[in-house]
Every structure is written in structure tokens, then in C-alpha cells.
Write a protein that holds these residues in place. Structure first.
Motif, PDB file in Angstrom:
ATOM      1  N   UNK A   1       5.486  46.466 -69.434  1.00 13.42           N
ATOM      2  CA  UNK A   1       6.493  45.496 -68.997  1.00 13.42           C
ATOM      3  C   UNK A   1       5.869  44.498 -68.025  1.00 13.42           C
ATOM      4  N   UNK A   2       5.080  44.998 -67.084  1.00 11.44           N
ATOM      5  CA  UNK A   2       4.441  44.120 -66.107  1.00 11.44           C
ATOM      6  C   UNK A   2       3.527  43.097 -66.779  1.00 11.44           C
ATOM      7  N   UNK A   3       2.788  43.535 -67.787  1.00  9.91           N
ATOM      8  CA  UNK A   3       1.880  42.624 -68.484  1.00  9.91           C
ATOM      9  C   UNK A   3       2.652  41.500 -69.175  1.00  9.91           C
ATOM     10  N   UNK A   4       3.790  41.839 -69.776  1.00  7.55           N
ATOM     11  CA  UNK A   4       4.606  40.818 -70.447  1.00  7.55           C
ATOM     12  C   UNK A   4       5.217  39.855 -69.434  1.00  7.55           C
ATOM     13  N   UNK A   5       5.735  40.385 -68.341  1.00  7.47           N
ATOM     14  CA  UNK A   5       6.315  39.528 -67.305  1.00  7.47           C
ATOM     15  C   UNK A   5       5.264  38.575 -66.749  1.00  7.47           C
TER      16      UNK A   5
END
Length: 220
Positions: free
Chosen positions: A54-58
């Protein structure tokens, strides 16, 4: 006639606007139009698998989100919570072990909230100010106890029920069809297999940005 021309000339030199012109309203500047925004939130983390995804996408889309984290998960995966915080996201309280706060004693309520605070604060150096009761379980007693601990309760307005794993396309459709200006979107980065949520996230972010939405942190 000469006096009249002189008067108008004096007005022009001094930059005085005749009274009748002041009655015409000026057009509103474009900046006065309110920007559209949403609050993107994630519950039940942190976890070693889906939270980093999720962090990578954000990060890829330049979006900040608010993570309501469970204290016992922060205890297990402290570096993940630290990463959430260091990337500029907000980390808030989702209790220590995810009980229904409507069904616990005052002492258990206090322990659940304060224990989660302690583990979150150890990684972020920031005291959580917001509490999201598990299951959205709120009643007057929960509100009173939360306020006594200095917590503001924050729930949501858009729930695609991603935790039930209905399918990536359904999660995406439920979010995009329900979002309005100022919506708070509920998603999950913990509590089970969140691969569908991760898969839905890029389309959700890309589409909302194309619609003119910006993303804000939940005010805490």
C-alpha cells in the motif's frame, strides 16, 4: 462643460472610481472555488505483506493517507509503523486488540486505547489524537470515554467492504460510485488477505485524481 471635463480628468488622474461603477460586482476569482478532496484511510495494520505494498502505491501516486493501527500489530511490526510515519502518513489509534468498545468495561477501554497509544508513540514520537472504534462500534458511552482520554472519534462515509474480499473490480466500483467531496474512504491493509485491496488501489487513486480530487490527512 469645461468644468465637467476637468472634473472627469481629475477623477482619472486620482484613480477614483465613480460610485455607480462600484455597484457592479467583480467576478469571483478562480481560487475561491473550493477544491474537491477526500480522506483515504486504512484499518487493521500494520502488517509485513500488504502495508508495504500500500505504501509503495501511495508513494507512486503522491498520496497521503491515515492509518488506524492496532497496537498489538505495531508491537509485532514496529518498523512498518515507523515507515508509515516517515513517509508522511498519519498513524492513529484503532485499539490494542480490536475489541468492540461498546462491550468492554471502563478499565478495559482505557487499557485498549492507552496501550495502542504507547506502541504507536514509540515508533512515531507522536501521540495519536484520533480513535477509530473497531466495527464502527460507537454509542454515548464510547464517545464519553474517548473524550475523557483526549480522543476524537473518526469513522467513515465510504465502505466498500473490502475486508470481505468481494473482488477487485467490486471494491473499485463501490468506492468510485460512492465518493463525494469530503468523503472518508475505509480500506484495510491488515486483518487478512488484502491482495484485492492492493490491486484496486491504483485505479481508485488514478480515477479520483482524474476527477479533480486531492487527498487529505484526517484532522486529528
Amino acid at each position: 462643460m469645461t468644468h465637467l471635463l476637468l472634473a472627469f480628468g481629475l477623477i482619472a488622474v486620482l484613480g477614483i472610481t465613480p460610485a455607480y461603477r462600484s455597484q457592479v460586482p467583480a467576478p469571483a476569482p478562480r481560487s475561491a472555488v473550493a477544491a474537491k478532496y477526500v480522506y483515504l484511510t486504512f484499518d487493521d495494520g500494520p502488517g509485513p505483506t500488504y502495508t508495504p505494498q500500500v505504501l509503495a502505491i501511495l508513494r507512486r501516486y503522491g498520496v497521503k493517507a491515515t492509518f488506524f493501527e492496532i497496537g498489538q500489530n505495531v508491537r509485532k511490526y514496529p518498523s512498518v509503523t515507523r515507515k508509515v510515519h516517515l513517509q508522511g502518513h498519519s498513524v492513529q489509534n484503532h485499539t490494542y486488540s480490536h475489541p468492540d468498545l461498546r462491550k468492554v468495561s471502563a478499565a478495559t477501554f482505557r487499557s485498549q486505547v492507552q496501550s495502542a497509544d504507547r506502541y504507536i508513540r514509540a515508533q512515531t514520537k507522536v501521540q495519536p489524537r484520533c480513535l477509530r472504534p473497531p466495527y464502527g462500534g460507537v454509542n454515548p458511552t464510547v464517545r464519553r470515554r474517548a473524550a475523557a482520554l483526549g480522543k476524537t472519534i473518526r469513522l467513515w462515509t465510504v465502505d466498500p467492504r473490502d475486508w470481505s474480499r468481494p473482488g477487485t473490480s467490486i471494491i473499485t466500483r463501490r468506492v468510485l460510485s460512492s465518493v463525494r467531496n469530503g468523503s472518508t474512504i475505509l480500506l484495510h491493509d491488515g486483518g487478512g488477505n488484502r491482495s484485492q485491496t492492493v490491486a484496486a488501489l491504483p485505479t481508485i487513486l488514478r480515477t479520483l485524481k482524474a476527477r479533480g480530487y486531492t487527498f487529505r490527512l484526517v484532522p486529528c
